[in-house]
Design an enzyme around this catalytic site. Structure first.
Site, PDB file in Angstrom:
ATOM      1  N   SER A   1       0.834  -1.211   0.000  1.00 59.42           N
ATOM      2  CA  SER A   1       0.000   0.000   0.000  1.00 59.42           C
ATOM      3  C   SER A   1       0.867   1.259   0.000  1.00 59.42           C
ATOM      4  CB  SER A   1      -0.880   0.019   1.253  1.00 59.42           C
ATOM      5  OG  SER A   1      -0.052   0.057   2.412  1.00 59.42           O
TER       6      SER A   1
ATOM      7  N   ARG B   1      -1.063  -9.893   0.016  1.00 57.09           N
ATOM      8  CA  ARG B   1      -0.657 -11.312   0.026  1.00 57.09           C
ATOM      9  C   ARG B   1      -0.916 -11.997  -1.305  1.00 57.09           C
ATOM     10  NH1 ARG B   1      -5.342 -10.495   2.589  1.00 57.09           N
ATOM     11  NH2 ARG B   1      -7.058 -11.968   2.295  1.00 57.09           N
TER      12      ARG B   1
ATOM     13  N   GLU C   1      -5.203 -15.540   7.073  1.00 55.79           N
ATOM     14  CA  GLU C   1      -5.775 -14.351   6.414  1.00 55.79           C
ATOM     15  C   GLU C   1      -6.866 -14.701   5.394  1.00 55.79           C
ATOM     16  OE1 GLU C   1      -3.233 -10.906   5.458  1.00 55.79           O
ATOM     17  OE2 GLU C   1      -1.565 -12.129   6.145  1.00 55.79           O
TER      18      GLU C   1
ATOM     19  N   HIS D   1      13.616 -30.901  18.611  1.00 59.32           N
ATOM     20  CA  HIS D   1      14.233 -30.696  19.923  1.00 59.32           C
ATOM     21  C   HIS D   1      13.253 -30.096  20.921  1.00 59.32           C
ATOM     22  CE1 HIS D   1      18.174 -31.719  18.243  1.00 59.32           C
ATOM     23  NE2 HIS D   1      17.666 -31.186  17.138  1.00 59.32           N
TER      24      HIS D   1
ATOM     25  N   LYS E   1      -5.658  -1.197  12.143  1.00 59.68           N
ATOM     26  CA  LYS E   1      -4.930  -0.064  11.553  1.00 59.68           C
ATOM     27  C   LYS E   1      -5.721   1.235  11.764  1.00 59.68           C
ATOM     28  CE  LYS E   1      -2.249  -2.426   7.916  1.00 59.68           C
ATOM     29  NZ  LYS E   1      -2.027  -2.661   6.494  1.00 59.68           N
TER      30      LYS E   1
HETATM   31  C1  F6R Z   1      -3.202  -8.027   3.626  1.00 61.96           C
HETATM   32  C2  F6R Z   1      -1.912  -8.450   4.121  1.00 61.96           C
HETATM   33  C3  F6R Z   1      -1.286  -7.727   5.278  1.00 61.96           C
HETATM   34  C4  F6R Z   1      -0.464  -6.506   4.809  1.00 61.96           C
HETATM   35  C5  F6R Z   1       0.185  -5.789   5.987  1.00 61.96           C
HETATM   36  C6  F6R Z   1       1.110  -4.637   5.570  1.00 61.96           C
HETATM   37  O1  F6R Z   1      -3.459  -8.752   2.435  1.00 61.96           O
HETATM   38  O2  F6R Z   1      -1.377  -9.382   3.603  1.00 61.96           O
HETATM   39  O3  F6R Z   1      -0.480  -8.654   5.956  1.00 61.96           O
HETATM   40  O4  F6R Z   1       0.515  -6.909   3.890  1.00 61.96           O
HETATM   41  O5  F6R Z   1      -0.822  -5.292   6.836  1.00 61.96           O
HETATM   42  O6  F6R Z   1       0.521  -3.778   4.633  1.00 61.96           O
HETATM   43  P1  F6R Z   1       1.332  -3.394   3.301  1.00 61.96           P
HETATM   44  O7  F6R Z   1       1.626  -4.672   2.610  1.00 61.96           O
HETATM   45  O8  F6R Z   1       0.408  -2.532   2.514  1.00 61.96           O
HETATM   46  O9  F6R Z   1       2.551  -2.653   3.747  1.00 61.96           O
END
Ligand code: F6R
Length: 356
Positions: free
Chosen positions: A104, A154, A240, A256, A350
């Site tokens: 993002s 992802r 997820e 272990h 967030k």
């Molecule tokens: C959502 C996902 C999250 C984001 C993470 C960081 O699909 O996979 O794990 O990747 O919240 O956000 P970015 O990737 O935008 O920095």
């Protein structure tokens, strides 16, 4: 256990997947080809030599760094570490290459680590689809690789991993990667034909695994230095996409400790589906460890499934297993009647953090 969806009915699968996660998965090999092109087109050079590489990012953006770390462990004399934090480790400095990765471009930990890299005098490369990270990199004259937006991070693993690998190649930190990448992408193309929504459950290993995991707790065991990131990825994707509980660990370390934890609670252990992720790259003693581990604890859990990576190179094997896990997690989501794409709890967290 009754299923909410028929995995052999592509129409039902599409209906249960409004965010089109399965379509994004089908597009992964093509995404990888585009990622190679856009990274190759970018000019990247620095005057200094590097002693370490740090990939800084979170979640779906960090895992590409973990794949890079495993690959570099076998191919590079320079260590790669992944930083999932607001700050970089103290060793970071002039001879550190920092890859700031955020799909993002707005993840606060990554933006903070980017500033820390600048303050510590490290060399930076930014990889993002836009957001504040792109703005900062443009303003600072930091090399910026822009990847297409519109996917869940992802589902953008090709875009998030391959450019980082090509940056390392361009800087002479890994040997030429073209043949490994070609092997990886061809293997993904072949796998895609077995895993896609149109392939019947009897011939589709991802649909079979999803059925196996339904109302069970998947526990994925990989191997240090080969499939450790892949095992972590399976767990993350089940969390997820399927919104379900899953765990992972790696051999030989788990021999272990974790194997001892298979006596109690007996009832819960019977709900555990163990998966061994195996490759021909695993150390011969680790191969033996898998066999013996299965022999001594196999009947304490619901079942053990062994899966071998496909392709000629470690890279192809890591990603063929990853692709299988990705598809499995999406089918599992649909079995539970869950839309694989949104991650409401991450968004909620967030947003709440942005308020304080
Ligand atoms: C959502 C996902 C999250 C984001 C993470 C960081 O699909 O996979 O794990 O990747 O919240 O956000 P970015 O990737 O935008 O920095």
């Amino acid at each position: 256990m009754e299923h909410l969806i028929d995995l052999n009915n592509p129409e039902q699968l599409r209906k249960g997947d409004p965010g089109q996660m399965l379509e994004a998965l089908a597009g992964l090999p093509q995404q990888c080809r585009e990622a190679v092109k856009l990274a190759r087109a970018k000019e990247i050079s620095f005057p200094q030599t590097f002693q370490h590489v740090v990939v800084t990012g979170l979640g779906g953006s960090a895992i590409g760094g973990d794949f890079l770390r495993v690959y570099a462990g076998q191919k590079s004399r320079v260590p790669v570490m992944v930083n999932r934090d607001y700050q970089l480790p103290l060793f970071a400095g002039e001879h550190t290459l920092v890859l700031a990765v955020s799909y993002s471009g707005n993840t606060e930990e990554t933006l903070s680590a980017y500033e820390d890299a600048k303050a510590k005098g490290a060399a930076l490369v930014a990889l993002t689809s836009g957001g504040k990270l792109a703005e900062k990199a443009q303003k600072d004259g930091v090399p910026l690789i822009i990847i297409p937006a519109g996917l869940q991070p992802r589902a953008a693993t090709g875009y998030l991993f391959i450019p980082s690998l090509i940056v390392l190649e361009k800087l002479g930190l890994v040997p030429p990667v073209t043949s490994d990448l070609e092997d990886m992408i061809e293997t993904l193309e072949k796998m895609g034909q077995k895993l896609s929504i149109d392939i019947d459950e009897t011939k589709n290993p991802a649909k079979q695994l999803a059925k196996l995991f339904y109302h069970k707790i998947p526990v994925i065991w990989g191997v240090s230095g080969t499939t450790e990131t892949t095992a972590m990825r399976w767990k993350g994707q089940i969390n997820e996409n399927s919104k379900a509980l899953a765990y992972f660990n790696v051999l030989p370390e788990l021999n272990h400790n974790e194997i001892v934890g298979t006596e109690a609670p007996e009832k819960l252990l019977k709900e555990v589906e163990l998966v061994f992720l195996r490759t021909e790259d695993d150390h011969p003693r680790v191969q033996k460890r898998f066999d013996i581990t299965k022999e001594i604890i196999g009947d304490r859990v619901s079942g053990v499934t062994e899966i071998w990576g496909e392709g000629k190179s470690l890279l192809a094997r890591m990603f063929s297993l990853t692709y299988l896990g990705d598809y499995t997690s999406a089918y599992l989501a649909l079995l539970y009647g869950i839309d694989p794409s949104p991650v409401h709890l991450i968004t909620l967290l967030k947003n709440k953090l942005a308020e304080v």
